[in-house]
Write a protein that holds these residues in place. Structure first.
Motif, PDB file in Angstrom:
ATOM      1  N   GLY A   1       0.828  -1.184  -0.017  1.00 41.06           N
ATOM      2  CA  GLY A   1      -0.021  -0.018   0.071  1.00 41.06           C
ATOM      3  C   GLY A   1       0.608   1.293   0.045  1.00 41.06           C
ATOM      4  N   GLY A   2       0.340   2.481  -0.108  1.00 36.77           N
ATOM      5  CA  GLY A   2       0.959   3.888  -0.091  1.00 36.77           C
ATOM      6  C   GLY A   2       0.085   4.663  -0.630  1.00 36.77           C
ATOM      7  N   LEU A   3       0.791   5.803  -1.047  1.00 37.45           N
ATOM      8  CA  LEU A   3       0.048   7.142  -1.461  1.00 37.45           C
ATOM      9  C   LEU A   3       0.709   7.199  -3.010  1.00 37.45           C
ATOM     10  CD1 LEU A   3      -1.249   9.767  -1.332  1.00 37.45           C
ATOM     11  CD2 LEU A   3       0.941  10.897  -0.584  1.00 37.45           C
ATOM     12  N   VAL A   4      -0.348   7.477  -3.809  1.00 29.00           N
ATOM     13  CA  VAL A   4      -0.337   7.615  -5.153  1.00 29.00           C
ATOM     14  C   VAL A   4      -1.073   8.539  -5.830  1.00 29.00           C
ATOM     15  CG1 VAL A   4      -1.899   5.694  -5.796  1.00 29.00           C
ATOM     16  CG2 VAL A   4      -0.133   6.047  -7.253  1.00 29.00           C
TER      17      VAL A   4
ATOM     18  N   TYR B   1      -7.327  -1.962   2.431  1.00 32.19           N
ATOM     19  CA  TYR B   1      -7.269  -3.015   1.572  1.00 32.19           C
ATOM     20  C   TYR B   1      -7.157  -4.190   2.623  1.00 32.19           C
ATOM     21  CZ  TYR B   1      -8.289  -0.327  -2.490  1.00 32.19           C
ATOM     22  OH  TYR B   1      -8.975   0.372  -3.424  1.00 32.19           O
ATOM     23  N   TYR B   2      -8.041  -5.133   2.670  1.00 31.06           N
ATOM     24  CA  TYR B   2      -7.630  -6.280   3.472  1.00 31.06           C
ATOM     25  C   TYR B   2      -7.744  -7.601   2.467  1.00 31.06           C
ATOM     26  CZ  TYR B   2      -9.306  -3.336   7.348  1.00 31.06           C
ATOM     27  OH  TYR B   2      -9.319  -2.059   8.093  1.00 31.06           O
ATOM     28  N   CYS B   3      -6.731  -8.285   2.904  1.00 29.06           N
ATOM     29  CA  CYS B   3      -6.706  -9.838   2.296  1.00 29.06           C
ATOM     30  C   CYS B   3      -7.470 -10.688   3.035  1.00 29.06           C
ATOM     31  CB  CYS B   3      -5.255 -10.138   2.245  1.00 29.06           C
ATOM     32  SG  CYS B   3      -4.566 -11.811   1.570  1.00 29.06           S
ATOM     33  N   ASN B   4      -8.033 -11.531   2.285  1.00 28.15           N
ATOM     34  CA  ASN B   4      -8.798 -12.468   2.822  1.00 28.15           C
ATOM     35  C   ASN B   4      -8.446 -13.900   2.161  1.00 28.15           C
ATOM     36  OD1 ASN B   4     -11.686 -14.159   1.689  1.00 28.15           O
ATOM     37  ND2 ASN B   4     -11.841 -13.516   3.865  1.00 28.15           N
ATOM     38  N   ALA B   5      -8.614 -15.174   3.208  1.00 27.22           N
ATOM     39  CA  ALA B   5      -8.275 -16.413   2.751  1.00 27.22           C
ATOM     40  C   ALA B   5      -9.316 -17.220   3.334  1.00 27.22           C
ATOM     41  CB  ALA B   5      -7.074 -16.726   2.818  1.00 27.22           C
ATOM     42  N   TYR B   6      -9.555 -18.242   2.597  1.00 23.64           N
ATOM     43  CA  TYR B   6     -10.758 -19.408   2.969  1.00 23.64           C
ATOM     44  C   TYR B   6      -9.765 -20.768   3.140  1.00 23.64           C
ATOM     45  CZ  TYR B   6     -14.730 -22.151   4.190  1.00 23.64           C
ATOM     46  OH  TYR B   6     -15.412 -23.016   4.941  1.00 23.64           O
ATOM     47  N   SER B   7      -9.770 -21.133   4.390  1.00 23.50           N
ATOM     48  CA  SER B   7      -9.077 -22.628   4.660  1.00 23.50           C
ATOM     49  C   SER B   7      -9.496 -23.148   5.829  1.00 23.50           C
ATOM     50  CB  SER B   7      -7.357 -22.399   4.584  1.00 23.50           C
ATOM     51  OG  SER B   7      -6.944 -23.505   5.113  1.00 23.50           O
TER      52      SER B   7
ATOM     53  N   GLY C   1      -4.659  -5.283   7.071  1.00 21.02           N
ATOM     54  CA  GLY C   1      -4.929  -4.354   6.108  1.00 21.02           C
ATOM     55  C   GLY C   1      -3.748  -3.549   6.022  1.00 21.02           C
ATOM     56  N   THR C   2      -3.671  -2.870   4.679  1.00 22.35           N
ATOM     57  CA  THR C   2      -2.704  -2.006   4.266  1.00 22.35           C
ATOM     58  C   THR C   2      -3.573  -0.799   3.577  1.00 22.35           C
ATOM     59  OG1 THR C   2      -0.607  -1.675   2.758  1.00 22.35           O
ATOM     60  CG2 THR C   2      -2.600  -3.036   1.914  1.00 22.35           C
ATOM     61  N   GLN C   3      -3.002   0.267   3.937  1.00 21.30           N
ATOM     62  CA  GLN C   3      -3.372   1.673   3.213  1.00 21.30           C
ATOM     63  C   GLN C   3      -3.201   2.003   2.138  1.00 21.30           C
ATOM     64  OE1 GLN C   3      -5.833   3.472   5.007  1.00 21.30           O
ATOM     65  NE2 GLN C   3      -6.071   4.883   3.330  1.00 21.30           N
ATOM     66  N   VAL C   4      -4.154   2.506   1.170  1.00 24.34           N
ATOM     67  CA  VAL C   4      -4.385   2.782  -0.243  1.00 24.34           C
ATOM     68  C   VAL C   4      -4.859   4.393  -0.226  1.00 24.34           C
ATOM     69  CG1 VAL C   4      -4.685   2.717  -2.511  1.00 24.34           C
ATOM     70  CG2 VAL C   4      -3.979   0.628  -1.190  1.00 24.34           C
ATOM     71  N   THR C   5      -3.795   5.235  -0.483  1.00 20.76           N
ATOM     72  CA  THR C   5      -4.513   6.658  -0.695  1.00 20.76           C
ATOM     73  C   THR C   5      -4.097   7.023  -1.961  1.00 20.76           C
ATOM     74  OG1 THR C   5      -3.972   6.946   1.980  1.00 20.76           O
ATOM     75  CG2 THR C   5      -4.367   8.917   0.388  1.00 20.76           C
ATOM     76  N   VAL C   6      -5.194   7.562  -2.702  1.00 25.05           N
ATOM     77  CA  VAL C   6      -5.071   7.827  -4.062  1.00 25.05           C
ATOM     78  C   VAL C   6      -5.455   9.596  -3.977  1.00 25.05           C
ATOM     79  CG1 VAL C   6      -5.721   8.109  -6.441  1.00 25.05           C
ATOM     80  CG2 VAL C   6      -5.610   5.896  -4.940  1.00 25.05           C
TER      81      VAL C   6
END
Length: 114
Positions: free
Chosen positions: A9-12, A93-99, A107-112
């Motif tokens: 993630g980051g600033l863009v 933004y969160y990653c999800n997995a099913y196991s 979570g990782t922050q995305v800033t536009v």
């Protein structure tokens, strides 16, 4: 217990691109579906994209044609390539997995910026 660690993630600026990664570890069973969700400030978490172990992908209409989800099954890692970003893509933004159960990353922050 499955641990998911996101990065990238980051600033863009608007129109730019980012690539998110999510590495899974600790799973006793094979990981089936992996995906990405996001949450904008003051809004509910929403689904972004999903990829099955087979490679089948599915996208929210809001990101279709701009985002690409991919996966390295051997590395238990899922990626989200985000292009043509707009300020409306800002969020955590969160990653999800099913196991044998559903798991979430931190979570990782995305800033536009516009």
């Amino acid at each position: 217990q499955v641990q998911l660690v996101e990065s990238g993630g980051g600033l863009v600026q608007a129109g730019g691109s980012l690539r998110l990664s999510c590495a899974a570890s600790g799973s006793r069973f094979s990981i089936d579906t992996m995906g990405w969700y996001r949450q904008a400030p003051g809004k509910q978490r929403e689904w972004v994209a999903t990829i099955a172990r087979s490679g089948y992908t599915n996208y929210a209409d809001s990101v279709k044609g701009r985002f690409t989800i991919s996966r390295d099954v051997a590395k238990n890692t899922v990626y989200l390539q985000m292009n043509s970003l707009t300020p409306e893509d800002t969020g955590t933004y969160y990653c999800n997995a099913y196991s044998a159960g559903a798991y979430w990353g931190q979570g990782t922050q995305v800033t536009v910026s516009s």
